[in-house]
Design a protein around this motif. Structure first.
Motif, PDB file in Angstrom:
ATOM      1  N   ARG A   1       0.700  -1.165   0.016  1.00 33.81           N
ATOM      2  CA  ARG A   1       0.075  -0.155   0.077  1.00 33.81           C
ATOM      3  C   ARG A   1       0.913   1.163  -0.200  1.00 33.81           C
ATOM      4  NH1 ARG A   1      -1.214   1.851   4.656  1.00 33.81           N
ATOM      5  NH2 ARG A   1      -1.531   3.943   4.433  1.00 33.81           N
ATOM      6  N   MET A   2       1.815   1.204   0.767  1.00 31.54           N
ATOM      7  CA  MET A   2       2.899   2.350   1.023  1.00 31.54           C
ATOM      8  C   MET A   2       3.647   2.703  -0.164  1.00 31.54           C
ATOM      9  SD  MET A   2       4.228   2.804   4.933  1.00 31.54           S
ATOM     10  CE  MET A   2       4.597   0.944   5.237  1.00 31.54           C
TER      11      MET A   2
ATOM     12  N   SER B   1       2.342   1.879  -3.377  1.00 26.56           N
ATOM     13  CA  SER B   1       1.502   2.134  -4.289  1.00 26.56           C
ATOM     14  C   SER B   1       1.210   3.759  -4.257  1.00 26.56           C
ATOM     15  CB  SER B   1       0.414   1.467  -4.387  1.00 26.56           C
ATOM     16  OG  SER B   1      -0.475   1.743  -3.686  1.00 26.56           O
ATOM     17  N   ILE B   2       1.168   4.098  -3.118  1.00 24.02           N
ATOM     18  CA  ILE B   2       0.725   5.714  -2.783  1.00 24.02           C
ATOM     19  C   ILE B   2       1.992   6.666  -2.841  1.00 24.02           C
ATOM     20  CG2 ILE B   2      -1.219   5.198  -1.629  1.00 24.02           C
ATOM     21  CD1 ILE B   2      -0.074   5.888   0.780  1.00 24.02           C
ATOM     22  N   ALA B   3       3.147   6.130  -2.786  1.00 24.41           N
ATOM     23  CA  ALA B   3       4.565   6.676  -3.062  1.00 24.41           C
ATOM     24  C   ALA B   3       4.779   7.769  -2.093  1.00 24.41           C
ATOM     25  CB  ALA B   3       4.547   7.095  -4.440  1.00 24.41           C
ATOM     26  N   CYS B   4       4.394   7.334  -0.698  1.00 24.67           N
ATOM     27  CA  CYS B   4       4.641   8.161   0.485  1.00 24.67           C
ATOM     28  C   CYS B   4       6.060   8.004   0.908  1.00 24.67           C
ATOM     29  CB  CYS B   4       3.801   7.729   1.559  1.00 24.67           C
ATOM     30  SG  CYS B   4       3.962   6.477   2.350  1.00 24.67           S
ATOM     31  N   TYR B   5       6.538   8.730   1.875  1.00 23.02           N
ATOM     32  CA  TYR B   5       7.888   8.713   2.051  1.00 23.02           C
ATOM     33  C   TYR B   5       8.495   7.160   2.361  1.00 23.02           C
ATOM     34  CZ  TYR B   5      12.767   9.439   4.042  1.00 23.02           C
ATOM     35  OH  TYR B   5      14.032   9.543   4.208  1.00 23.02           O
TER      36      TYR B   5
ATOM     37  N   ILE C   1       8.510   5.070  -0.606  1.00 21.57           N
ATOM     38  CA  ILE C   1       9.703   5.019  -1.595  1.00 21.57           C
ATOM     39  C   ILE C   1      11.127   4.519  -1.063  1.00 21.57           C
ATOM     40  CG2 ILE C   1      11.216   7.148  -2.426  1.00 21.57           C
ATOM     41  CD1 ILE C   1       8.781   9.007  -2.175  1.00 21.57           C
TER      42      ILE C   1
ATOM     43  N   VAL D   1      33.714   1.073  -3.690  1.00 20.86           N
ATOM     44  CA  VAL D   1      34.223   2.084  -4.967  1.00 20.86           C
ATOM     45  C   VAL D   1      35.508   2.373  -4.754  1.00 20.86           C
ATOM     46  CG1 VAL D   1      33.708   4.226  -5.804  1.00 20.86           C
ATOM     47  CG2 VAL D   1      31.666   2.721  -4.600  1.00 20.86           C
TER      48      VAL D   1
ATOM     49  N   THR E   1      -5.749  10.090  -3.062  1.00 18.38           N
ATOM     50  CA  THR E   1      -6.767   9.065  -2.790  1.00 18.38           C
ATOM     51  C   THR E   1      -7.222   8.746  -1.629  1.00 18.38           C
ATOM     52  OG1 THR E   1      -4.959   7.636  -2.913  1.00 18.38           O
ATOM     53  CG2 THR E   1      -5.918   8.366  -5.108  1.00 18.38           C
TER      54      THR E   1
ATOM     55  N   ASP F   1      -6.711   5.893  -0.085  1.00 16.79           N
ATOM     56  CA  ASP F   1      -5.373   5.333   0.491  1.00 16.79           C
ATOM     57  C   ASP F   1      -4.525   6.354   1.356  1.00 16.79           C
ATOM     58  OD1 ASP F   1      -5.832   2.632   0.087  1.00 16.79           O
ATOM     59  OD2 ASP F   1      -4.397   2.462  -1.493  1.00 16.79           O
ATOM     60  N   MET F   2      -4.379   7.736   1.209  1.00 14.53           N
ATOM     61  CA  MET F   2      -3.490   8.474   1.634  1.00 14.53           C
ATOM     62  C   MET F   2      -3.880   9.023   2.870  1.00 14.53           C
ATOM     63  SD  MET F   2      -2.218  10.252  -1.846  1.00 14.53           S
ATOM     64  CE  MET F   2      -1.841   9.624  -3.111  1.00 14.53           C
TER      65      MET F   2
ATOM     66  N   HIS G   1      -2.018   9.986   6.368  1.00 12.93           N
ATOM     67  CA  HIS G   1      -0.550  10.376   6.028  1.00 12.93           C
ATOM     68  C   HIS G   1      -0.434  11.975   6.197  1.00 12.93           C
ATOM     69  CE1 HIS G   1       1.181   6.514   4.741  1.00 12.93           C
ATOM     70  NE2 HIS G   1      -0.101   6.084   4.757  1.00 12.93           N
TER      71      HIS G   1
ATOM     72  N   GLY H   1       3.386  16.429   3.592  1.00 16.70           N
ATOM     73  CA  GLY H   1       4.736  16.276   3.240  1.00 16.70           C
ATOM     74  C   GLY H   1       5.359  14.902   2.813  1.00 16.70           C
ATOM     75  N   GLU H   2       4.643  13.658   3.090  1.00 16.49           N
ATOM     76  CA  GLU H   2       5.180  12.517   2.824  1.00 16.49           C
ATOM     77  C   GLU H   2       5.138  12.239   1.435  1.00 16.49           C
ATOM     78  OE1 GLU H   2       3.995   9.036   5.220  1.00 16.49           O
ATOM     79  OE2 GLU H   2       2.984  10.467   6.593  1.00 16.49           O
ATOM     80  N   PHE H   3       4.319  13.150   0.528  1.00 17.15           N
ATOM     81  CA  PHE H   3       4.229  12.958  -0.693  1.00 17.15           C
ATOM     82  C   PHE H   3       4.982  13.948  -1.725  1.00 17.15           C
ATOM     83  CE2 PHE H   3       0.566  11.183   1.350  1.00 17.15           C
ATOM     84  CZ  PHE H   3       0.720  10.073   1.025  1.00 17.15           C
TER      85      PHE H   3
ATOM     86  N   PRO I   1       9.073  14.735  -1.849  1.00 18.03           N
ATOM     87  CA  PRO I   1      10.401  14.460  -1.321  1.00 18.03           C
ATOM     88  C   PRO I   1      11.185  15.689  -1.402  1.00 18.03           C
ATOM     89  CG  PRO I   1       9.998  12.904  -2.829  1.00 18.03           C
ATOM     90  CD  PRO I   1       8.785  13.804  -2.949  1.00 18.03           C
TER      91      PRO I   1
ATOM     92  N   VAL J   1      31.450   4.338 -11.799  1.00 19.19           N
ATOM     93  CA  VAL J   1      32.066   3.026 -11.690  1.00 19.19           C
ATOM     94  C   VAL J   1      31.395   2.151 -12.517  1.00 19.19           C
ATOM     95  CG1 VAL J   1      33.077   1.422 -10.025  1.00 19.19           C
ATOM     96  CG2 VAL J   1      32.773   3.753  -9.432  1.00 19.19           C
TER      97      VAL J   1
END
Lengths: 127, 94
Positions: free
Chosen positions: A80-81, A83-87, A90, A117, B63, B65-66, B69, B72-74, B76, B86
């Protein structure tokens, strides 16, 4: 070997410890459960009565999500997290620590084995 | 430490006011905001926000689902531009 809550087969240890072999039950939850169903913590798992076992299993399945169900819940939460691309989503996608830990050093559990490296500070130049 | 339940979720009053006004007028213009710490409440669903990330405003369509939250979480605040060259040596194609 006694079977509790479906698939799990704890050994001939004390019942508090044996219960922690179930995914989703730790020591704290284990003693809480035993208190609730009135079973002494120090009884060996093999010495438990049939009806005690079934009572334990029924109580656990009724009140807590364990094993496959719990794993599925966790995976769904992560998905879920993502798919909604919250912090946090990510961070899960990138395979980096999710809870604000430092990544300048350490964080090897999430990042996997070190990737050396050449030319970076402290690494000897390879001919 | 997490926020006291007694207080309820933190919702920026100005953002809330704008959203409610939009609901009345039925417009769907993005709400521009700097309030990254504002919690997303059910009223925000299917509204669009422009969230400041310190530099620019990032568009977000909310949406269900959010809910729960923070805005700010959305958006970055950091950009990561891959580590040095390299990898080029290891995979020489193109």
């Amino acid at each position: 070997m006694p079977r509790i809550a479906g698939i799990d087969i704890p050994a001939d240890k004390r019942i508090v410890i044996a219960l922690t072999y179930v995914y989703g039950i730790g020591k704290a939850l284990s003693s809480e459960i035993l208190k609730e169903v009135n079973i002494d913590e120090s009884v060996r798992a093999k010495d438990l009565h049939e009806d005690q076992l079934s009572m334990l299993g029924a109580y656990i399945e009724k009140n807590f999500s364990i094993e496959g169900q719990l794993r599925r819940q966790e995976m769904q939460n992560v998905a879920r997290m993502k798919s909604i691309a919250c912090y946090r989503g990510i961070r899960h996608k990138l395979g980096l620590p999710v809870r604000g830990q430092r990544t300048k050093t350490n964080a090897r559990t999430r990042k996997g084995r070190k990737k050396t490296v050449a030319g970076k500070k402290g690494v000897k130049e390879l001919g | 430490m997490s926020r006291s339940i007694k207080k309820g979720p933190y919702v920026d009053s100005k953002v809330m006011k704008k959203v409610l006004k939009q609901k009345e007028t039925g417009s769907n213009e993005p709400v521009k905001t700097w309030s990254r710490s504002c919690t997303i409440v059910p009223e925000f669903v299917s509204h669009t926000f422009m969230i400041h990330n310190g530099k620019i405003f990032q568009k977000l369509f909310v949406t269900d689902d959010m809910v729960g939250h923070k805005l700010g979480e959305f958006a970055p605040t950091r950009t990561f531009r891959a580590h040095g060259g390299v990898k080029k040596k290891e995979t020489p194609h193109g």
